[in-house]
Design a protein around this motif. Sequence first.
Motif, PDB file in Angstrom:
ATOM      1  N   ASP A  11      19.637  -0.569  11.393  1.00 29.64           N
ATOM      2  CA  ASP A  11      19.469   0.704  12.099  1.00 29.64           C
ATOM      3  C   ASP A  11      20.618   0.936  13.079  1.00 29.64           C
ATOM      4  N   ALA A  12      20.976  -0.098  13.833  1.00 26.10           N
ATOM      5  CA  ALA A  12      22.057   0.042  14.812  1.00 26.10           C
ATOM      6  C   ALA A  12      23.382   0.334  14.116  1.00 26.10           C
ATOM      7  N   THR A  13      23.636  -0.350  13.011  1.00 24.69           N
ATOM      8  CA  THR A  13      24.874  -0.128  12.265  1.00 24.69           C
ATOM      9  C   THR A  13      24.914   1.288  11.713  1.00 24.69           C
ATOM     10  N   ALA A  14      23.817   1.725  11.138  1.00 24.55           N
ATOM     11  CA  ALA A  14      23.775   3.064  10.563  1.00 24.55           C
ATOM     12  C   ALA A  14      23.948   4.131  11.638  1.00 24.55           C
ATOM     13  N   LYS A  15      23.329   3.923  12.797  1.00 22.32           N
ATOM     14  CA  LYS A  15      23.453   4.903  13.880  1.00 22.32           C
ATOM     15  C   LYS A  15      24.887   4.974  14.395  1.00 22.32           C
ATOM     16  N   SER A  16      25.529   3.818  14.562  1.00 22.79           N
ATOM     17  CA  SER A  16      26.900   3.838  15.070  1.00 22.79           C
ATOM     18  C   SER A  16      27.853   4.456  14.057  1.00 22.79           C
ATOM     19  N   GLN A  17      27.618   4.191  12.778  1.00 22.78           N
ATOM     20  CA  GLN A  17      28.452   4.805  11.747  1.00 22.78           C
ATOM     21  C   GLN A  17      28.217   6.305  11.699  1.00 22.78           C
ATOM     22  N   ALA A  18      26.985   6.732  11.864  1.00 23.25           N
ATOM     23  CA  ALA A  18      26.677   8.155  11.837  1.00 23.25           C
ATOM     24  C   ALA A  18      27.338   8.866  13.015  1.00 23.25           C
ATOM     25  N   GLN A  19      27.345   8.218  14.186  1.00 21.73           N
ATOM     26  CA  GLN A  19      27.973   8.830  15.353  1.00 21.73           C
ATOM     27  C   GLN A  19      29.484   8.905  15.184  1.00 21.73           C
ATOM     28  N   SER A  20      30.084   7.852  14.637  1.00 25.47           N
ATOM     29  CA  SER A  20      31.539   7.857  14.486  1.00 25.47           C
ATOM     30  C   SER A  20      31.993   8.786  13.367  1.00 25.47           C
ATOM     31  N   ASN A  21      31.133   9.039  12.400  1.00 27.75           N
ATOM     32  CA  ASN A  21      31.484   9.892  11.271  1.00 27.75           C
ATOM     33  C   ASN A  21      30.789  11.242  11.334  1.00 27.75           C
ATOM     34  N   SER A  22      30.384  11.658  12.536  1.00 25.41           N
ATOM     35  CA  SER A  22      29.627  12.902  12.642  1.00 25.41           C
ATOM     36  C   SER A  22      30.448  14.119  12.233  1.00 25.41           C
ATOM     37  N   SER A  23      31.778  14.008  12.281  1.00 28.46           N
ATOM     38  CA  SER A  23      32.596  15.151  11.920  1.00 28.46           C
ATOM     39  C   SER A  23      32.750  15.297  10.402  1.00 28.46           C
ATOM     40  N   THR A  24      32.463  14.232   9.630  1.00 28.66           N
ATOM     41  CA  THR A  24      32.574  14.312   8.171  1.00 28.66           C
ATOM     42  C   THR A  24      31.196  14.530   7.573  1.00 28.66           C
ATOM     43  N   LEU A  25      31.142  15.303   6.523  1.00 27.22           N
ATOM     44  CA  LEU A  25      29.875  15.543   5.861  1.00 27.22           C
ATOM     45  C   LEU A  25      29.599  14.399   4.906  1.00 27.22           C
ATOM     46  N   GLY A  26      28.379  13.915   4.916  1.00 28.20           N
ATOM     47  CA  GLY A  26      28.004  12.815   4.050  1.00 28.20           C
ATOM     48  C   GLY A  26      26.840  13.203   3.172  1.00 28.20           C
ATOM     49  N   LYS A  27      26.424  12.257   2.375  1.00 29.75           N
ATOM     50  CA  LYS A  27      25.305  12.461   1.468  1.00 29.75           C
ATOM     51  C   LYS A  27      24.113  11.683   2.006  1.00 29.75           C
ATOM     52  N   THR A  28      22.971  12.332   2.127  1.00 26.96           N
ATOM     53  CA  THR A  28      21.762  11.661   2.577  1.00 26.96           C
ATOM     54  C   THR A  28      21.094  11.008   1.384  1.00 26.96           C
ATOM     55  N   GLY A  37       9.489 -10.087  -0.112  1.00 24.98           N
ATOM     56  CA  GLY A  37       8.377 -10.979   0.162  1.00 24.98           C
ATOM     57  C   GLY A  37       7.932 -10.980   1.611  1.00 24.98           C
ATOM     58  N   VAL A  38       8.712 -10.367   2.492  1.00 15.03           N
ATOM     59  CA  VAL A  38       8.359 -10.341   3.908  1.00 15.03           C
ATOM     60  C   VAL A  38       8.095  -8.906   4.358  1.00 15.03           C
ATOM     61  N   ASN A  39       9.125  -8.076   4.282  1.00 12.01           N
ATOM     62  CA  ASN A  39       8.988  -6.703   4.741  1.00 12.01           C
ATOM     63  C   ASN A  39      10.038  -5.848   4.041  1.00 12.01           C
ATOM     64  N   ILE A  40       9.596  -4.963   3.188  1.00 10.73           N
ATOM     65  CA  ILE A  40      10.480  -4.037   2.497  1.00 10.73           C
ATOM     66  C   ILE A  40      10.076  -2.625   2.919  1.00 10.73           C
ATOM     67  N   SER A  41      11.064  -1.821   3.273  1.00  6.23           N
ATOM     68  CA  SER A  41      10.775  -0.433   3.624  1.00  6.23           C
ATOM     69  C   SER A  41      11.904   0.454   3.124  1.00  6.23           C
ATOM     70  N   GLN A  42      11.633   1.725   3.099  1.00 15.12           N
ATOM     71  CA  GLN A  42      12.611   2.711   2.651  1.00 15.12           C
ATOM     72  C   GLN A  42      12.975   3.583   3.848  1.00 15.12           C
ATOM     73  N   VAL A  43      14.271   3.815   4.018  1.00 12.01           N
ATOM     74  CA  VAL A  43      14.760   4.674   5.095  1.00 12.01           C
ATOM     75  C   VAL A  43      15.783   5.643   4.526  1.00 12.01           C
ATOM     76  N   GLN A  44      15.936   6.763   5.195  1.00 14.06           N
ATOM     77  CA  GLN A  44      16.956   7.725   4.782  1.00 14.06           C
ATOM     78  C   GLN A  44      18.162   7.569   5.688  1.00 14.06           C
ATOM     79  N   ARG A  45      19.335   7.504   5.071  1.00 16.68           N
ATOM     80  CA  ARG A  45      20.587   7.365   5.808  1.00 16.68           C
ATOM     81  C   ARG A  45      21.612   8.335   5.245  1.00 16.68           C
ATOM     82  N   GLU A  46      22.505   8.773   6.095  1.00 20.08           N
ATOM     83  CA  GLU A  46      23.606   9.616   5.648  1.00 20.08           C
ATOM     84  C   GLU A  46      24.808   8.709   5.399  1.00 20.08           C
TER      85      GLU A  46
END
Length: 79
Positions: A11-28, A37-46
């Motif tokens: 989450d922290a990596t994705a947020k920092s990348q999103a902030q640094s790349n906010s001027s470029t359009l990405g794909k969500t 086996g422990v914890n699997i989840s789905q998240v949306q990222r740009e």
Amino acid sequence: MASAIATTVADATAKSQAQSNSSTLGKTTTLTIGIPGVNISQVQREIPPDEPPPLPPKAELSVIGKRTQRLDAHAKLKC
């Protein structure tokens, strides 16, 4: 505990990348994160357009995570 740390780091990596790349359009896209086996989840990222696509789930990988034969293994053991 480890999955919570992995999720927090992702989450922290994705947020920092999103902030640094906010001027470029990405794909969500929806990504699967966690430890099998422990914890699997789905998240949306740009994902910025200059980034490679995410890896498929482990079951679909053909090389990564598989055993590979080392050609120099016997030479290293005979030291």
